[in-house]
Design an enzyme around this catalytic site. Structure first.
Site, PDB file in Angstrom:
ATOM      1  N   SER A 319       0.907  -1.207  -0.049  1.00 59.63           N
ATOM      2  CA  SER A 319       0.146  -0.020  -0.064  1.00 59.63           C
ATOM      3  C   SER A 319       0.875   1.434  -0.012  1.00 59.63           C
ATOM      4  O   SER A 319       0.213   2.492  -0.183  1.00 59.63           O
ATOM      5  CB  SER A 319      -0.986   0.034   1.056  1.00 59.63           C
ATOM      6  OG  SER A 319      -0.191  -0.114   2.508  1.00 59.63           O
ATOM      7  N   HIS A 347      -5.428  -4.919  -0.307  1.00 61.79           N
ATOM      8  CA  HIS A 347      -5.551  -3.699  -1.612  1.00 61.79           C
ATOM      9  C   HIS A 347      -5.731  -4.505  -2.879  1.00 61.79           C
ATOM     10  O   HIS A 347      -6.386  -3.927  -3.762  1.00 61.79           O
ATOM     11  CB  HIS A 347      -4.290  -3.010  -1.540  1.00 61.79           C
ATOM     12  CG  HIS A 347      -4.199  -2.062  -0.334  1.00 61.79           C
ATOM     13  ND1 HIS A 347      -4.749  -0.792  -0.500  1.00 61.79           N
ATOM     14  CD2 HIS A 347      -3.791  -2.275   0.823  1.00 61.79           C
ATOM     15  CE1 HIS A 347      -4.521  -0.037   0.724  1.00 61.79           C
ATOM     16  NE2 HIS A 347      -3.999  -0.865   1.358  1.00 61.79           N
ATOM     17  N   LYS A 379     -12.005  -1.927   1.340  1.00 55.29           N
ATOM     18  CA  LYS A 379     -11.807  -1.194   0.143  1.00 55.29           C
ATOM     19  C   LYS A 379     -12.580  -1.312  -1.189  1.00 55.29           C
ATOM     20  O   LYS A 379     -13.604  -0.685  -1.454  1.00 55.29           O
ATOM     21  CB  LYS A 379     -10.037  -1.508  -0.315  1.00 55.29           C
ATOM     22  CG  LYS A 379      -9.485  -1.336   0.926  1.00 55.29           C
ATOM     23  CD  LYS A 379      -7.968  -1.839   0.851  1.00 55.29           C
ATOM     24  CE  LYS A 379      -7.220  -1.472   2.264  1.00 55.29           C
ATOM     25  NZ  LYS A 379      -7.722  -1.945   3.452  1.00 55.29           N
TER      26      LYS A 379
END
Length: 562
Positions: A319, A347, A379
């Protein structure tokens, strides 16, 4: 598990496969611009030919070296700030300058200090100068645009006062809303509202007691189908999914091999487990293989007994770097040395792969080759919580041994429904092609945004397919200046500096979304270009260093003390 960022700027850690991050040439590689361009073009076929056919697609990931002058000036900047910090601490001690930071009470002066005052040196003297760039309260859905509450400070960011005004329509370039499901209209909102009316907002119990709803069971079956694994288990917090499950899987007598840039939740989980931890260079397969060889040959320290388990910890997308794990090679090594693999897809799930199934889907690999598949719903799914997927025996074990499963309150029913509806949309089970269109739009936005930034002359880190885009700022003064200038232009960005990054690698981190239209991206790019000229951020000399399989320099080998 990030290395300490001190020392000379030409001694920075290697990037994957021996590439140097900042101003150093290793293994005799000296590249002109033409040679770098040719090597970058050749890298499209390099991994297919050099890795025994492990890669079914081009894997293009390069990091441009930090210019030496920029590195030197960055260190000088931090040095000047530190000197002024000591001067201001001196003035505060003699009450010449007002003291705002916390101190021990007078009646407790003889106690052992509850906290060390010096540990707050960075916070009060450096962070406070640019504190206004963080914790900005938003008052809308974190979609492609958002509304931010305006605030001001009259004491150099020690406190803030809200003006009562709202900054409307700020372009959101910082949220992890990869597929655009963070919205208050549409099928997800309607389904969550219906469940809220039926089940209420909270469960008020753990899964093992009265908190196991039919919605939780439905979610876990759907997650298992989505990942292509036998079973899955959902948790109420993404961070705790890592930090509480790793201690349930390994303990004293086990060995954890962790990427040096792993997330704090993985680091905490590894430390809580009591296992021995050794760190390999970021995405560097030679470094990982050397640690595996040493672990097999030498065994445990002192006793030389074999390790009970060897667990490799990696992330799908890192990230802060925007890099993608070299998963085909990691799987090949874990099979060769009979280790277990723990993959954190926080992610990458939803954001990578033709079907949005993460980095395993991106490389076209078999999910069964990954022993523990972890991810979050925070996310791409616009919700909260996390999951673990794998063999049924693994999930059954975690249901009774994971602290996060036994003691934590269950996921809120509306949140569960948000995940179910968004996941079914991605899978196409809702009868539409909206999910597939979002995945394709995110990929197009990512490649377009990255290409335009590079053409402007910025130094950009990471893989060309990663929706996490770090733009290098380097100097401490430019961290705050970039965030403020962008907000003046109605664009919200995330800026990151030391100690979250190495000291000379401060950056702005953009997160692309399928909700971003081309017009929004062009507006953001125009303003970024203008601010880049204003702050002189266009450091790139377009000398990319491809991540080739160079000989591993054993002097970079590191491990923690047992």
């Amino acid at each position: 598990m990030r290395p300490e960022p001190g020392g000379c700027c030409c001694r920075r850690p290697l990037r994957a496969n021996g590439c140097v991050a900042n101003g150093e040439v290793r293994n005799g590689y000296v590249r002109s611009s033409a040679a770098a361009a040719a090597a970058a073009a050749a890298s499209k076929v390099h991994h297919v030919t050099q890795n025994g056919g492990l890669y079914k697609r081009p894997f293009n990931e390069a990091f441009e070296e930090t210019p030496m002058l920029v590195a030197v000036l960055t260190y000088v900047g931090y040095g000047v700030l530190t000197l002024f910090g000591y001067l201001r601490d001196f003035l505060r001690y003699w009450r010449i300058e007002k003291c705002h930071y916390a101190t021990e009470r007078e009646e407790q002066k003889d106690f052992v200090p509850l906290y060390q005052d010096f540990e707050n040196f960075y916070t009060r003297n450096l962070y406070m100068r640019i504190r206004d760039n963080w914790n900005r309260p938003i008052c809308s859905v974190p979609g492609a645009r958002m509304d931010i509450m305006e605030r001001e400070s009259h004491d150099y960011n020690w406190s803030f006062r809200y003006t009562g005004n709202t900054i409307k329509g700020v372009i959101n370039m910082g949220s992890y809303n990869y597929l655009g499901f963070a919205r208050n209209t549409g099928s997800c909102q309607e389904a969550a509202a219906k469940v809220l009316e039926e089940y209420g907002a909270g469960v008020c119990s753990t899964r093992q007691e009265i908190g196991n709803l039919d919605k939780h069971e439905e979610l876990e079956k759907l997650v298992a189908r989505f990942l292509g694994v036998e079973a899955a288990m959902a948790y109420g917090m993404g961070f705790a999914t890592n930090s509480m499950n790793i201690p349930a899987l390994v303990s004293k007598g086990c060995l954890i091999l962790s990427d040096e840039l792993n997330h704090a939740s993985l680091v905490l989980g590894a430390r809580l487990s009591g296992a021995t931890i050794r760190v390999f260079k970021h995405n560097n397969m030679q470094s990982l293989e050397k640690l595996l060889k040493d672990a097999i040959v030498c065994g445990q320290p002192r006793t030389r007994r074999p390790w009970k388990k060897i667990l490799i910890l990696v992330e799908g997308i890192y990230s802060m770097e925007g890099s993608i794990v070299r998963l085909p090679e990691v799987i090949a090594l874990k099979k060769k040395y009979k280790a277990y693999l723990y993959l954190d897809e926080a992610h990458s799930i939803g954001a990578l792969g033709p079907a949005g199934r993460g980095v395993v889907d991106y490389f076209g690999l078999d999910p069964e080759d990954v022993d523990i598949m972890m991810g979050t719903f925070t996310k791409s799914f616009g919700a909260s919580g996390g999951y673990i997927g794998g063999k049924k025996e693994l999930i059954d074990y975690l249901r009774t041994h994971s602290h996060s499963a036994v003691y934590a309150t269950s996921l809120s029913p509306p949140v569960v429904q948000q995940i179910i509806t968004s996941m079914e949309c991605i899978m196409g089970k809702d009868g539409t092609t909206l999910g597939k269109a979002c995945i394709q739009q995110l990929a197009e936005n990512t490649r377009y945004f990255r290409r335009r930034l590079k053409e402007m002359g910025f130094i950009i880190y990471g893989n060309e397919d990663s929706p996490v885009v770090p733009l290098m700022l380097y100097m401490p003064a430019k961290i705050g200046a970039f965030g403020r200038e962008m907000l003046k232009r109605n664009i919200g960005v995330v800026v990151v500096g030391f100690p979250a990054t190495p000291i000379i690698e401060s950056r702005a981190r953009f997160c692309l979304s399928a909700a971003h239209t081309k017009e929004i991206l062009d507006t953001a790019l125009k303003e970024i270009d203008e601010v880049g000229d204003l702050l002189q951020l266009k450091y790139s000399r377009h000398r990319l260093v491809p991540l080739l399989d160079r000989p591993f320099d054993e002097t970079t080998y590191e491990e923690t003390e047992d």
